[in-house]
Each structure stands twice: as C-alpha cells, then as structure tokens.
Design a protein around this motif. Structure first.
Motif: not given
Length: 116
Positions: A58-69
C-alpha cells in the motif's frame, strides 16, 4: 529487546534515487506488517508505504509510481526504493514493524534531503 537499524538516507538532487533499508534484530520472531513512514519539519508523521507478510503493498498517493517497498523475511529486512525524488520528499523516514501479537516497533529514523 527489539532493535531496528535503518540505513540509506542522505542528500540527493531532485530526480535522483535512494534506497532505504531497515533490519530487525533477531529477537522479533514473526513480523506481520512492515512499513515506512516519514515526518517533515512542522508536519505530522505520515505513512509512505506498507507491506504485509503476504506481500500486499500500500502506498501514499504522493509516492505511487516512484517508490517501491519490498521485504526479505529471512533477513527480517524491509526496503524502500525511492526514485524520481522531489524536494517535497525531504523528511525523516522511519520504519515500523508490527509483530504477530500486534506490537509496533519503530526505528530511530534516517534523514532524506532532496535538493531542488
């Protein structure tokens, strides 16, 4: 006592990348959820990304597409790959682990600074 050791923070220019790591000590046996949170100066701590034991993310909208956990259960380690960083990503990043009993454990934080 459970200890979380974070690493990978630093100074990077906008558009750059960083990879954060958080390793848990051996005393935490079963980890349910792992996640990254951040707190910018003057702001509340917010969730950045979480990953369950089954791999659901699950990602915050502000980091979707840029961050990967991601996580390595054998190493009890969670990672956060951060690409295309923006000055707005500047914050102290904290990892949090939740064990099978619902107990939360926090790291001490690692500073990420993104220059324009």
């Amino acid at each position: 006592q459970v200890q979380l050791v974070e690493s990978g923070g630093g100074l990077v220019q906008a558009g750059g990348s960083l990879r954060l790591s958080c390793a848990a000590s051996r005393t935490i046996f079963v980890i349910r959820t792992m996640g990254w949170y951040r707190q910018a100066p003057g702001s509340q701590r917010e969730s950045v990304a979480t990953i369950t034991s089954g791999g659901r993310t699950n990602y915050a909208d502000s980091v979707k597409g840029r961050f990967t956990i991601s996580r390595d259960n054998a190493k009890k380690t969670v990672y956060l790959q951060m690409n295309d960083l923006e000055p707005e990503d500047t914050a102290v990043y904290y990892c949090k682990l939740t064990n099978i009993d619902g107990m939360d454990y926090w790291g001490k934080g690692t500073l990420v600074t993104v220059s324009a």
